[in-house]
Write a protein that holds these residues in place. Structure first.
Motif, short mmCIF file in Angstrom:
data_model
loop_
_atom_site.label_atom_id
_atom_site.label_comp_id
_atom_site.label_asym_id
_atom_site.label_seq_id
_atom_site.Cartn_x
_atom_site.Cartn_y
_atom_site.Cartn_z
N ALA A 305 21.72 46.53 51.37
CA ALA A 305 20.92 47.41 52.22
C ALA A 305 19.63 47.86 51.57
N LYS A 306 19.57 47.88 50.24
CA LYS A 306 18.36 48.31 49.55
C LYS A 306 17.28 47.24 49.50
N GLY A 307 17.63 46.03 49.92
CA GLY A 307 16.64 44.96 49.94
C GLY A 307 16.42 44.33 48.58
N PHE A 308 15.34 43.57 48.48
CA PHE A 308 15.06 42.85 47.24
C PHE A 308 13.55 42.68 47.09
N PHE A 309 13.15 42.20 45.94
CA PHE A 309 11.76 41.87 45.67
C PHE A 309 11.66 40.37 45.43
N GLN A 310 10.62 39.77 45.98
CA GLN A 310 10.31 38.41 45.54
C GLN A 310 9.03 38.48 44.73
N TYR A 311 9.06 37.77 43.61
CA TYR A 311 7.90 37.77 42.71
C TYR A 311 7.37 36.35 42.63
N GLN A 312 6.12 36.16 43.02
CA GLN A 312 5.51 34.84 42.88
C GLN A 312 4.14 34.97 42.23
N CYS A 313 3.94 34.16 41.21
CA CYS A 313 2.66 34.15 40.50
C CYS A 313 2.24 32.70 40.27
N VAL A 314 0.99 32.51 39.89
CA VAL A 314 0.52 31.21 39.45
C VAL A 314 -0.17 31.40 38.12
N LEU A 315 0.08 30.49 37.19
CA LEU A 315 -0.51 30.54 35.85
C LEU A 315 -1.15 29.20 35.54
N VAL A 383 1.84 42.24 33.69
CA VAL A 383 1.03 42.35 32.48
C VAL A 383 0.86 40.98 31.84
N MET A 384 1.92 40.19 31.78
CA MET A 384 1.84 38.83 31.22
C MET A 384 0.91 37.96 32.04
N VAL A 385 1.06 38.03 33.36
CA VAL A 385 0.22 37.22 34.24
C VAL A 385 -1.24 37.62 34.09
N SER A 386 -1.49 38.91 34.07
CA SER A 386 -2.86 39.43 33.96
C SER A 386 -3.51 39.01 32.66
N ALA A 387 -2.75 39.03 31.57
CA ALA A 387 -3.31 38.72 30.25
C ALA A 387 -3.57 37.23 30.06
N ASN A 388 -3.07 36.40 30.98
CA ASN A 388 -3.17 34.95 30.77
C ASN A 388 -3.81 34.21 31.93
N GLY A 389 -4.67 34.91 32.68
CA GLY A 389 -5.48 34.24 33.69
C GLY A 389 -4.75 33.86 34.96
N GLY A 390 -3.60 34.48 35.24
CA GLY A 390 -2.86 34.18 36.45
C GLY A 390 -3.08 35.22 37.53
N VAL A 391 -2.44 35.04 38.67
CA VAL A 391 -2.50 36.00 39.77
C VAL A 391 -1.13 36.09 40.43
N VAL A 392 -0.91 37.19 41.17
CA VAL A 392 0.33 37.43 41.92
C VAL A 392 0.02 37.30 43.41
N TYR A 393 0.98 36.81 44.18
CA TYR A 393 0.81 36.49 45.60
C TYR A 393 0.98 37.74 46.46
N PRO A 394 -0.05 38.17 47.21
CA PRO A 394 0.09 39.35 48.07
C PRO A 394 1.19 39.25 49.10
N ALA A 395 1.40 38.07 49.69
CA ALA A 395 2.41 37.91 50.74
C ALA A 395 3.83 38.10 50.23
N LYS A 396 3.99 38.08 48.90
CA LYS A 396 5.32 38.25 48.30
C LYS A 396 5.41 39.56 47.51
#
Length: 433
Positions: A305-315, A383-396
């Motif tokens: 019932a509390k749901g979940f998070f999906q995390y998607q990034c590109v590096l 923080v890892m993604v940010s420090a290494n030139g990646g991005v996180v997906y807004p739709a996720k």
């Protein structure tokens, strides 16, 4: 309203809904300070499709096909038409979607607003690369016909623009030809993330994706199954049809104790070893190949019932050590689920100001909502993604900080002049405050 939520069921918000009946409808009157946001089927994750305290425009009735050139494979339809409805029309006459995400249960408008990608980004790019034109209605009643040639700045802002530039009435896009509904599939069992990197580099297939065991550690870190395929050749055109398998359903929210570190580890181990051979080949219907989770109705209830998070990034390709470090962090947290996916993005520049895909490896995992514990883990990944030139997906996304979003998407300020003054979303208010 609980009927209008995002697929991960987080956050829970209150908002009013206006149901649109025709593409020619004018936008509803709103109170001073209220905002609007188009809403399709709510299959994005987080608050990109939510408008806390405002109004959403339910577009599901905008589901009419307007024109289909069967000879050239050009389709025009209203923005509330779903990919499933499109596939039912085009596959029998030898056409397929140029790009498709992992579910067919999204609207065409949602595909454009999030500039979705699929298993063939390395050779086909995003959905936006195949759009010929669309019609955009603004809250002041003005209408823009947008294409790469006509009003190109509005085209670029709306493709991947998260529904903030106005209401797309209809979209016209190019299809790709196929011989039949089958996919020739090769599945390779790989022992660790280094082997995945080698397989993805050597792959010559149009479609490729890998399932990862997010709980594996040590020499097995990042092990999984690498699935690749092409649309089947003409000789398989006859004598094969999809079996009418009974569709599974999750009728209730799973109790919290069912999805724990041990149960997930057991599932992942069994799933990894389900394939005995190193390499398996065969034919598959397009449905289980492109949309394996669509066969389980309400699968989001598995997370409770509390749901979940999906995390998607590109590096970027040039620093695979970062992906290893992220996988170690996830495995050590004990929070990863059985839904871990990794794909390759090719060197095809996205057209949208806020489009997510760019050259590199993209990693996506689901995390059951354990509150602050999970939020801390995802922030550490940011923080890892940010420090290494990646991005996180807004739709996720349901929790990215404004600081990180603005670093990931420096074009966000250029986007401001295209946002309809009466349109907004929970996501946009969160990341631009």
């Amino acid at each position: 309203m609980l009927a209008y939520q995002s697929w991960n069921r987080y956050p829970s918000v209150r908002q009013k809904a206006d149901i649109l009946h025709w593409a020619t409808d004018v936008l509803p009157d709103i109170q001073q300070g209220e905002t609007l946001l188009p809403y399709g089927l709510g299959r994005s994750y987080g608050d990109v499709c939510l408008n806390q305290g405002g109004r959403i425009l339910d577009t599901q009735n905008l589901n009419h096909f307007l024109h289909f050139d069967r000879a050239k494979g050009i389709l025009r339809c209203e923005s509330g038409v779903t990919l499933a409805q499109i596939l039912s029309l085009i596959i029998p006459v030898g056409w397929f979607l140029p790009v498709t995400p992992g579910t067919q249960f999204i609207t065409l408008g949602g595909a454009v607003a999030n500039d979705v990608h699929g298993k063939n980004h390395h050779c086909a790019g995003n959905f936006g690369h195949h759009i010929r034109q669309f019609e955009l209605l603004r809250s002041d009643g003005s209408v823009y016909l947008c294409s790469p040639q006509q009003n190109p700045e509005w085209f670029r802002a709306t493709v991947g623009g998260l529904g903030l530039t106005g209401l797309m009435r209809w979209v016209e896009f190019q299809l790709i030809p196929i011989n039949n509904p089958l996919i020739e599939v090769e599945t390779v069992k790989f022992a660790n993330i280094d082997e995945f990197f080698s397989l993805s580099k050597a792959s010559a297939f149009d479609y490729s994706v890998a399932w990862l065991d997010g709980m594996a550690k040590g020499k097995s870190l990042g092990r999984g199954l690498f699935m690749q395929g092409n649309h089947a050749a003409p000789q398989w055109n006859h004598g094969y049809c999809m079996k009418n398998a009974r569709k599974l359903s999750v009728p209730i929210d799973f109790p919290g104790f069912t999805l724990n570190k041990l149960s997930i580890k057991l599932f992942n181990t069994l799933y990894y070893h389900k394939q005995i051979k190193k390499v398996s080949t065969g034919l598959a219907h397009y449905l289980p190949f492109f949309y394996p989770l669509d066969g389980v109705e309400n699968w989001n209830r598995i997370y409770g019932a509390k749901g979940f998070f999906q995390y998607q990034c590109v590096l970027p390709y040039d620093n695979p050590a970062v992906i290893k470090e992220m996988l170690k962090t996830i495995a050590n947290s004990g929070q990863a689920s059985f839904l871990g996916v990794m794909k390759v993005f090719g060197d095809i520049q996205s057209l949208g100001l806020l489009s997510f895909p760019r050259k590199g490896f993209t990693l996506a995992l689901d995390f059951r909502n354990h509150g602050e514990k999970t939020l801390r883990l995802l922030e550490a990944l940011d923080v890892m993604v940010s420090a290494n030139g990646g991005v996180v997906y807004p739709a996720k996304d349901a929790r990215m900080s404004a600081q990180h979003f603005q670093q990931f998407y420096p074009n966000w300020e250029d986007m401001l002049k295209f946002i309809d003054p009466h349109f907004s979303s929970g996501f946009w208010r969160r990341v631009t405050k």
